[in-house]
Design a protein around this motif. Structure first.
Motif, PDB file in Angstrom:
ATOM      1  N   THR A  36     -28.789   3.781 -10.388  1.00 38.32           N
ATOM      2  CA  THR A  36     -29.691   4.613  -9.595  1.00 38.32           C
ATOM      3  C   THR A  36     -30.025   3.852  -8.325  1.00 38.32           C
ATOM      4  OG1 THR A  36     -31.686   3.717 -10.620  1.00 38.32           O
ATOM      5  CG2 THR A  36     -30.698   5.652 -11.667  1.00 38.32           C
ATOM      6  N   GLY A  37     -30.678   4.506  -7.429  1.00 38.58           N
ATOM      7  CA  GLY A  37     -31.076   3.824  -6.217  1.00 38.58           C
ATOM      8  C   GLY A  37     -31.679   4.789  -5.229  1.00 38.58           C
ATOM      9  N   SER A  38     -31.982   4.265  -4.061  1.00 39.91           N
ATOM     10  CA  SER A  38     -32.545   5.104  -3.021  1.00 39.91           C
ATOM     11  C   SER A  38     -31.899   4.762  -1.691  1.00 39.91           C
ATOM     12  CB  SER A  38     -34.064   4.945  -2.938  1.00 39.91           C
ATOM     13  OG  SER A  38     -34.405   3.607  -2.669  1.00 39.91           O
ATOM     14  N   THR A  39     -31.833   5.752  -0.835  1.00 35.72           N
ATOM     15  CA  THR A  39     -31.282   5.596   0.503  1.00 35.72           C
ATOM     16  C   THR A  39     -32.435   5.674   1.495  1.00 35.72           C
ATOM     17  OG1 THR A  39     -29.276   6.696  -0.240  1.00 35.72           O
ATOM     18  CG2 THR A  39     -29.592   6.491   2.127  1.00 35.72           C
ATOM     19  N   LEU A  40     -32.547   4.655   2.335  1.00 38.00           N
ATOM     20  CA  LEU A  40     -33.627   4.573   3.308  1.00 38.00           C
ATOM     21  C   LEU A  40     -33.051   4.512   4.710  1.00 38.00           C
ATOM     22  CD1 LEU A  40     -35.640   1.661   1.658  1.00 38.00           C
ATOM     23  CD2 LEU A  40     -36.123   4.093   1.446  1.00 38.00           C
ATOM     24  N   THR A  41     -33.735   5.130   5.641  1.00 41.23           N
ATOM     25  CA  THR A  41     -33.446   4.951   7.061  1.00 41.23           C
ATOM     26  C   THR A  41     -34.722   4.414   7.691  1.00 41.23           C
ATOM     27  OG1 THR A  41     -31.916   6.819   7.030  1.00 41.23           O
ATOM     28  CG2 THR A  41     -32.674   6.054   9.182  1.00 41.23           C
ATOM     29  N   THR A  42     -34.595   3.290   8.387  1.00 47.22           N
ATOM     30  CA  THR A  42     -35.749   2.705   9.063  1.00 47.22           C
ATOM     31  C   THR A  42     -35.409   2.503  10.534  1.00 47.22           C
ATOM     32  OG1 THR A  42     -35.085   0.439   8.541  1.00 47.22           O
ATOM     33  CG2 THR A  42     -36.574   1.509   7.005  1.00 47.22           C
ATOM     34  N   TRP A  43     -36.441   2.465  11.356  1.00 52.03           N
ATOM     35  CA  TRP A  43     -36.281   2.190  12.776  1.00 52.03           C
ATOM     36  C   TRP A  43     -37.141   0.990  13.122  1.00 52.03           C
ATOM     37  CZ3 TRP A  43     -35.977   6.939  10.645  1.00 52.03           C
ATOM     38  CH2 TRP A  43     -34.905   7.753  11.045  1.00 52.03           C
ATOM     39  N   ALA A  45     -38.239  -1.487  16.314  1.00 55.74           N
ATOM     40  CA  ALA A  45     -38.292  -1.716  17.766  1.00 55.74           C
ATOM     41  C   ALA A  45     -38.814  -3.133  17.996  1.00 55.74           C
ATOM     42  CB  ALA A  45     -39.220  -0.704  18.433  1.00 55.74           C
ATOM     43  N   PRO A  46     -38.063  -3.980  18.677  1.00 61.60           N
ATOM     44  CA  PRO A  46     -38.500  -5.356  18.906  1.00 61.60           C
ATOM     45  C   PRO A  46     -39.860  -5.461  19.607  1.00 61.60           C
ATOM     46  CG  PRO A  46     -36.184  -5.137  19.457  1.00 61.60           C
ATOM     47  CD  PRO A  46     -36.712  -3.742  19.189  1.00 61.60           C
ATOM     48  N   SER A  47     -40.255  -4.443  20.352  1.00 63.99           N
ATOM     49  CA  SER A  47     -41.540  -4.483  21.068  1.00 63.99           C
ATOM     50  C   SER A  47     -42.739  -4.189  20.166  1.00 63.99           C
ATOM     51  CB  SER A  47     -41.519  -3.465  22.216  1.00 63.99           C
ATOM     52  OG  SER A  47     -41.367  -2.150  21.703  1.00 63.99           O
ATOM     53  N   VAL A  48     -42.497  -3.831  18.917  1.00 64.29           N
ATOM     54  CA  VAL A  48     -43.569  -3.443  17.996  1.00 64.29           C
ATOM     55  C   VAL A  48     -43.527  -4.355  16.773  1.00 64.29           C
ATOM     56  CG1 VAL A  48     -44.410  -1.575  16.518  1.00 64.29           C
ATOM     57  CG2 VAL A  48     -43.377  -1.040  18.715  1.00 64.29           C
ATOM     58  N   PRO A  49     -44.679  -4.899  16.359  1.00 68.93           N
ATOM     59  CA  PRO A  49     -44.669  -5.678  15.116  1.00 68.93           C
ATOM     60  C   PRO A  49     -44.507  -4.731  13.916  1.00 68.93           C
ATOM     61  CG  PRO A  49     -46.890  -5.558  16.013  1.00 68.93           C
ATOM     62  CD  PRO A  49     -45.974  -4.888  16.999  1.00 68.93           C
ATOM     63  N   GLY A  50     -43.529  -4.965  13.102  1.00 75.11           N
ATOM     64  CA  GLY A  50     -43.306  -4.103  11.931  1.00 75.11           C
ATOM     65  C   GLY A  50     -42.333  -2.986  12.243  1.00 75.11           C
ATOM     66  N   LEU A  51     -42.232  -2.043  11.313  1.00 70.08           N
ATOM     67  CA  LEU A  51     -41.306  -0.923  11.449  1.00 70.08           C
ATOM     68  C   LEU A  51     -41.979   0.253  12.148  1.00 70.08           C
ATOM     69  CD1 LEU A  51     -39.714  -1.060   7.896  1.00 70.08           C
ATOM     70  CD2 LEU A  51     -38.756  -1.925  10.037  1.00 70.08           C
ATOM     71  N   ASN A  56     -37.471   7.802   3.322  1.00 72.12           N
ATOM     72  CA  ASN A  56     -36.863   7.634   2.000  1.00 72.12           C
ATOM     73  C   ASN A  56     -36.255   8.977   1.637  1.00 72.12           C
ATOM     74  OD1 ASN A  56     -36.479   7.678  -0.870  1.00 72.12           O
ATOM     75  ND2 ASN A  56     -37.770   5.856  -1.013  1.00 72.12           N
ATOM     76  N   HIS A  57     -34.932   9.042   1.572  1.00 74.21           N
ATOM     77  CA  HIS A  57     -34.241  10.314   1.383  1.00 74.21           C
ATOM     78  C   HIS A  57     -34.397  10.897  -0.021  1.00 74.21           C
ATOM     79  CE1 HIS A  57     -32.471  10.025   5.365  1.00 74.21           C
ATOM     80  NE2 HIS A  57     -32.319   8.743   5.115  1.00 74.21           N
ATOM     81  N   GLU A  58     -34.718  10.072  -1.005  1.00 68.59           N
ATOM     82  CA  GLU A  58     -34.919  10.576  -2.365  1.00 68.59           C
ATOM     83  C   GLU A  58     -36.381  10.862  -2.688  1.00 68.59           C
ATOM     84  OE1 GLU A  58     -31.115   9.379  -1.937  1.00 68.59           O
ATOM     85  OE2 GLU A  58     -32.694   7.880  -1.827  1.00 68.59           O
ATOM     86  N   ASP A  59     -37.306  10.192  -2.030  1.00 68.20           N
ATOM     87  CA  ASP A  59     -38.729  10.332  -2.338  1.00 68.20           C
ATOM     88  C   ASP A  59     -39.538  10.418  -1.043  1.00 68.20           C
ATOM     89  OD1 ASP A  59     -41.220  10.377  -3.487  1.00 68.20           O
ATOM     90  OD2 ASP A  59     -41.103   8.366  -4.359  1.00 68.20           O
ATOM     91  N   ASN A  63     -42.282   8.222   2.873  1.00 64.17           N
ATOM     92  CA  ASN A  63     -42.003   8.174   4.305  1.00 64.17           C
ATOM     93  C   ASN A  63     -43.238   7.702   5.064  1.00 64.17           C
ATOM     94  OD1 ASN A  63     -39.579   9.302   3.580  1.00 64.17           O
ATOM     95  ND2 ASN A  63     -39.971  11.289   4.504  1.00 64.17           N
ATOM     96  N   ASN A  64     -43.027   7.006   6.172  1.00 67.49           N
ATOM     97  CA  ASN A  64     -44.163   6.609   6.999  1.00 67.49           C
ATOM     98  C   ASN A  64     -43.709   6.418   8.440  1.00 67.49           C
ATOM     99  OD1 ASN A  64     -43.500   3.709   7.472  1.00 67.49           O
ATOM    100  ND2 ASN A  64     -43.623   3.637   5.254  1.00 67.49           N
ATOM    101  N   GLU A  65     -44.689   6.449   9.347  1.00 68.26           N
ATOM    102  CA  GLU A  65     -44.404   6.212  10.755  1.00 68.26           C
ATOM    103  C   GLU A  65     -45.616   5.586  11.422  1.00 68.26           C
ATOM    104  OE1 GLU A  65     -45.099  10.076  13.389  1.00 68.26           O
ATOM    105  OE2 GLU A  65     -43.607  10.400  11.824  1.00 68.26           O
TER     106      GLU A  65
END
Length: 72
Positions: A36-43, A45-51, A56-59, A63-65
């Motif tokens: 099993t597993g999950s597929t994630l897409t993250t973005w 930006a070097p100008s921002v601390p953190g993501l 999360n494509h399965e759950d 998701n967060n922004e």
């Protein structure tokens, strides 16, 4: 977890629009005779601390922004 950078693109979130690296990840988990597993897409930006954003494509509840960015 296996990840790879797939693009440098603009991403728009509540806090604004950022030039960010799109990172595709697959988190694999093994149980007896089952994978099993999950597929994630993250973005990132070097100008921002953190993501800037995570999908999360399965759950989707995970998701967060970025909502705010700057000096407090």
């Amino acid at each position: 977890m296996t990840c790879r950078v797939t693009a440098l693109e603009s991403v728009t979130v509540i806090a604004g629009t950022f030039e960010a690296y799109r990172i595709e990840c697959y988190d694999k988990r093994r149980a007896p005779m089952v994978e099993t597993g999950s597929t994630l897409t993250t973005w990132y930006a070097p100008s921002v601390p953190g993501l800037v954003k995570t999908v999360n494509h399965e759950d989707p509840v995970q998701n967060n922004e970025l909502a705010q960015f700057g000096i407090r």
